[in-house]
Design an enzyme around this catalytic site. Structure first.
Site, PDB file in Angstrom:
ATOM      1  N   SER A  77      -4.919  33.334   6.970  1.00  0.00           N
ATOM      2  CA  SER A  77      -5.473  34.106   5.864  1.00  0.00           C
ATOM      3  C   SER A  77      -5.029  35.556   5.963  1.00  0.00           C
ATOM      4  O   SER A  77      -4.477  35.985   6.965  1.00  0.00           O
ATOM      5  CB  SER A  77      -7.000  34.039   5.883  1.00  0.00           C
ATOM      6  OG  SER A  77      -7.479  34.827   6.944  1.00  0.00           O
ATOM      7  N   GLY A  78      -5.271  36.225   4.897  1.00  0.00           N
ATOM      8  CA  GLY A  78      -4.916  37.645   4.850  1.00  0.00           C
ATOM      9  C   GLY A  78      -5.689  38.279   3.723  1.00  0.00           C
ATOM     10  O   GLY A  78      -6.610  37.662   3.192  1.00  0.00           O
ATOM     11  N   GLY A 134      -5.922  36.154   0.489  1.00  0.00           N
ATOM     12  CA  GLY A 134      -6.667  34.912   0.382  1.00  0.00           C
ATOM     13  C   GLY A 134      -6.377  34.033   1.585  1.00  0.00           C
ATOM     14  O   GLY A 134      -6.165  34.539   2.697  1.00  0.00           O
ATOM     15  N   ASP A 183       9.216  42.728   1.832  1.00  0.00           N
ATOM     16  CA  ASP A 183       8.317  42.504   2.969  1.00  0.00           C
ATOM     17  C   ASP A 183       8.904  41.491   3.945  1.00  0.00           C
ATOM     18  O   ASP A 183       8.199  40.605   4.432  1.00  0.00           O
ATOM     19  CB  ASP A 183       6.929  42.075   2.503  1.00  0.00           C
ATOM     20  CG  ASP A 183       5.866  42.290   3.585  1.00  0.00           C
ATOM     21  OD1 ASP A 183       6.138  43.067   4.533  1.00  0.00           O
ATOM     22  OD2 ASP A 183       4.790  41.692   3.489  1.00  0.00           O
TER      23      ASP A 183
END
Lengths: 435, 442
Positions: free
Chosen positions: A40-41, A44, A164
């Site tokens: 998770s992050g 979500g 990213d």
């Protein structure tokens, strides 16, 4: 009856439409069995799931965290990050990019169903540093980087910046195919309506952030992704981040601070940038700040001696770490670099040369989190280390590398699940409201 | 993706045929007196989107994307069963995000309420609550099947055309300044254009480019964006520009085969000195005042060299003309003297110059033969089919206004709701009763 009709028209004109759509919609539960929780992050949570149709294929389902007011889940608008990831994924299709199978919008939540990948670069690094205690072999390293560039060429040819790239976001399937994941910070740069800087003040996790970004450049291009690949390659080779700086957090006014420590980490290896190597450096907003830093000379060659072990590997890294974005190797050029044509050559199964017992373990999933698939627990948003095959984390939670692996994008910021740094949190929350 | 239209969701899933569109309006058709009201509603809704977009300071491309979203939504849904106004707001809200220029949801709600409550639209009940719009967004994205990347004709236009002398990059949304992406159109690194192998760019005047841009804006008032790939629409717009824009027309006329080839055959002495008829001195004389030393281009040859179906271009051009003919009957404001007075075109990169005037209108006074407005015969131009487009009965000045169409829409929705409440009573009877009742009441 007329009153009720008037009521519908006046107060909830879309009621009939919604009822129709809700009735026709197939739910996640009707199509997939949730096998467990992966990670998770801030965006979500990601679950491992098995399809109830097509031969029980395994998928990773990314559930965007629904917005809540108190305990009530409400609609607050889909985040820019989710819109990006959905919009971009619907258009692209490449062997080395994680494929989106479908998107299910159900009960105020968005579920993105991806093809499943058993491993990721971060897990491979941890496996080698903690379990095997041995470097990644040259053949393995080369295959990983080759396929990574192959995927990046596709993204760049589609005019998409990933923004990213980092080990946690680069996945590997059990059949040894590299898959670039997590387009939550990615965006189209084709004829943008406004400068990239206007959309996201901070992009790329700090350790993988290109010097032009650290120097405050308002305009940047595909070269930032190539820098990040250089960092990933160096990290695979040395099993630790090459430029492991401390991120200076946004101040209370959300001004982007001068990233002194990160630049120093870079200068220590690559030397202080000179105007002759990077003519644009003098025009960078942070140039005056930079000049006050200690002066270093380039020792990348020495750094590579024990780690990359081949002159051509050093040469590739040197060109990916070109300070001037215009001189930095493009993904296309990188793929044609002689290093890839020298033995050992890259393989399409990255594990081809890896002995069976050295292949990293399967992604760990946890059961206890699985039932929360439908209703998300109210106050359970800080997570760490899930899904890394039991490999202990050495970094603290606020470090960029510690984000859980699968689809570990942050919800609109590069901070992963940073729990330190109030600035990051404030900015993320602010962002969520903005869009 | 950004350059490969043929691999896009737009091409693969959202170019539909006429039968699909007909099917999509089947329900609505039962609730309107005149089928043409549905086409007028298409103009009306596009205008509303454009107005809301301007209030939200959205760029033209965002407005175009919002309009495409709206059209796609109504391929699957009916006007009579939904509230098009909240759909419009949601389309603008999502389009702004999809085009990477987000606006705050609260802004969208506020501006929507303000705009829609105006007398023309008479929507007094637009929700003040953000969650209602967010909810609509959610359903909209679902109905759009998450396909949020839209291709627009503007890009083709800017790829095909180059303004004379100046560098148009600064004008056309490339204030980005990202070195490698700054060029207009598709860079050389991308290889052949996605619609064919045409090379080079057509040099046109500011005015001509503007006209083509405005025509493209106007095409969003119809279903063209669902029927044809954007590059076809762009080329059709350019084709129409050849006739509508005086500078282009002067450039093109000498090359028209009907005039040129024919006259050469019958009167060979006239152009005897021209081994290459398409480089005649007459053209050079007529090109724009810039005394460019370069060889003048032949626009017709340029079009012919594009790898597109010219009959298709002609068809689309005709449809654009049909749209103008329909649009002539639409009047934003009953009080205003000019039917196109309020047309929203100011958001083009030319805003500030002739923002609010349509290309047809602008060129009409200077036009020798190609006015879209005048009901006269337009022999010698592709415009002369417009008389067949059902003008009769409308030339007496009976315009359709937004207020009228708002009424039509409300009646449709009320009637539909009544039918759904009394499914057993049979639709056709119920409709008429309901219509009569509301008409009597109103």
């Amino acid at each position: 009856m007329l009153d009720e009709r008037a009521n519908i028209l006046q107060h909830d004109p879309m009621r009939i439409y919604r009822a129709k759509r809700d009735a026709a919609r197939r739910t996640v539960a009707s199509k997939y069995t949730i096998l467990g929780f992966i990670s998770s992050g801030t965006y979500g949570r990601v679950y491992k799931a098995q399809s109830l149709e097509d031969e029980g294929q395994i998928h990773a389902i990314k559930k965007f965290k629904p917005d809540k007011e108190g305990d009530v889940i409400t609609y607050t608008g889909i985040s820019q990050s989710a819109i990006r990831e959905i919009a971009l994924n619907r258009e692209i299709n490449h062997e080395n990019i994680v494929a989106l199978k479908e998107v299910i919008l159900e009960d105020k939540s968005i579920y993105m169903v991806f093809e499943y990948a058993e491993h990721d670069f971060l897990q491979v690094i941890h496996h080698h540093s903690q379990t095997l205690r041995a470097p990644i072999s040259n053949a393995f390293l080369k295959s990983l980087i080759y396929q990574l560039f192959n995927g990046l060429i596709y993204l760049h040819s589609c005019h998409i910046l990933h923004r990213d790239l980092k080990p946690a976001n680069i996945l590997i399937t059990s059949s040894g195919v590299v898959k670039i994941g997590d387009l939550g910070l990615a965006r189209l740069i084709y004829q943008p309506l406004q400068p990239l800087f206007a959309g996201d003040k901070v992009v790329v996790t700090i350790w993988y952030r290109a010097p032009e970004l650290l120097m405050g450049a308002k305009h940047y291009n595909k070269a930032i992704d190539c820098w990040a690949v250089g960092c990933v390659m160096a990290e695979l080779a040395s099993l630790r981040p090459i430029f492991k700086g401390e991120e200076a957090k946004l101040d209370s006014k959300k001004n982007v601070p001068f990233q002194r420590d990160q630049l120093l980490k870079i200068f220590e290896v690559l030397g202080t940038p000179e105007e002759k190597d990077w003519p644009g450096v003098v025009d960078m907003p942070e140039y005056q700040n930079m000049k006050r830093l200690d002066h270093f000379s380039n020792r990348l060659y020495d750094w590579c001696q024990s780690r990359i072990r081949t002159p051509l590997g050093y040469d590739l890294l040197r060109q990916l770490f070109a300070y001037d974005p215009d001189n930095r190797l493009t993904a296309k050029e990188a793929l044609q670099h002689k290093w890839f044509y020298e033995d050992p050559k890259p393989t399409w199964n990255v594990f081809h040369t890896v002995p069976a017992h050295q292949i990293p373990p399967h992604r760990r999933i946890t059961q206890d989190e699985a039932p929360s698939m439908m209703p998300v627990p109210a106050h359970n948003t800080s997570h760490q280390g899930h899904g890394h095959g039991g490999v202990p984390f050495t970094q603290t939670q606020s470090k960029p590398g510690s984000t859980a692996s699968f689809g570990s994008l942050s919800g609109g910021g590069p901070y992963g699940q940073a729990t330190g740094g109030n600035g990051a949190h404030v900015s993320n929350r602010k962002k969520a409201r903005m869009i | 993706m950004a350059t490969d239209f043929w691999a896009s969701s737009h091409y693969k899933r959202w170019i539909v045929d006429r039968a699909t569109l007909k099917q999509a309006r089947a329900d609505d058709l039962q609730y309107v007196e005149d089928p043409e009201h549905l086409d007028l509603l298409a103009i009306y809704f596009a205008n509303v989107i454009s107005k809301l977009g301007k209030k939200l300071q959205l760029r033209q491309r965002v407005i175009a994307t919002a309009t495409v979203f709206f059209r796609r939504f109504y391929v699957k849904n009916s006007y009579c069963e939904t509230d098009p106004f909240i759909v419009i707001s949601a389309c603008c809200y999502v389009a702004a995000k999809a085009e990477e220029s987000p606006v705050h949801i609260k802004n969208v709600v506020t501006e929507s309420r303000l705009l829609f409550s105006q007398e023309n639209y008479n929507v007094k009940n637009f929700p003040s609550d953000n969650t209602k719009l967010a909810e609509m967004e959610f359903y909209l994205v679902d109905d759009l099947e998450c396909d949020l990347t839209v291709f627009h004709p503007y890009r083709t236009l800017l790829t095909l055309c180059r303004k004379e002398a100046t560098d148009s990059a600064s004008l056309f949304g490339s204030e980005e300044g990202e070195a490698e992406e700054a060029g207009i159109g598709i860079g050389t690194e991308d290889g052949p254009r996605y619609w064919g192998t045409g090379e080079g760019q057509l040099e046109v005047t500011d005015g001509a480019l503007q006209t083509a841009w405005f025509i493209i804006n106007d095409t969003y008032r119809s279903d063209l964006c669902l029927l044809y790939p954007p590059h076809i629409i762009a080329i059709a717009a350019l084709y129409l520009t050849f006739i509508l824009n005086p500078s282009m027309r002067d450039t093109v006329l000498p090359h028209l085969p009907t005039e040129h080839e024919h006259s050469r055959a019958s009167m060979p002495q006239q152009s005897s000195a021209a081994p290459q008829p398409r480089r005649s001195s007459r053209q050079a004389h007529h090109t724009a005042p810039t005394d460019s030393p370069k060889k003048p281009q032949d626009p017709i040859a340029f079009l012919a060299d594009l790898n597109v179906s010219l009959p298709l271009i002609a068809t689309v051009s005709q449809e654009i003309i049909s749209l103008y003919s329909l649009w002539d009957r639409y009047k934003e404001d009953a009080m205003s003297e000019a039917p196109r007075h309020n047309r929203d075109q100011a958001q083009s990169p030319f805003s500030g110059s002739t923002g609010s005037t349509s290309p047809a209108k602008r060129s009409a006074p200077e036009s020798r033969s190609g006015s879209l407005h005048a009901g006269n015969s337009n022999a010698g131009t592709p415009m002369d089919t417009r008389e067949d487009l059902g003008e009769t009965g409308w030339s007496d000045g009976s315009y359709v206004t937004p207020a009228f169409l708002s009424g039509v829409l409300m009646k449709m929705r009320e009637a539909r709701l009544a039918d759904m409440s009394h499914p057993a009573s049979g639709r056709p009877v119920a409709i008429n009763k309901m219509l009569e009742r509301t008409q009597a009441a109103g």
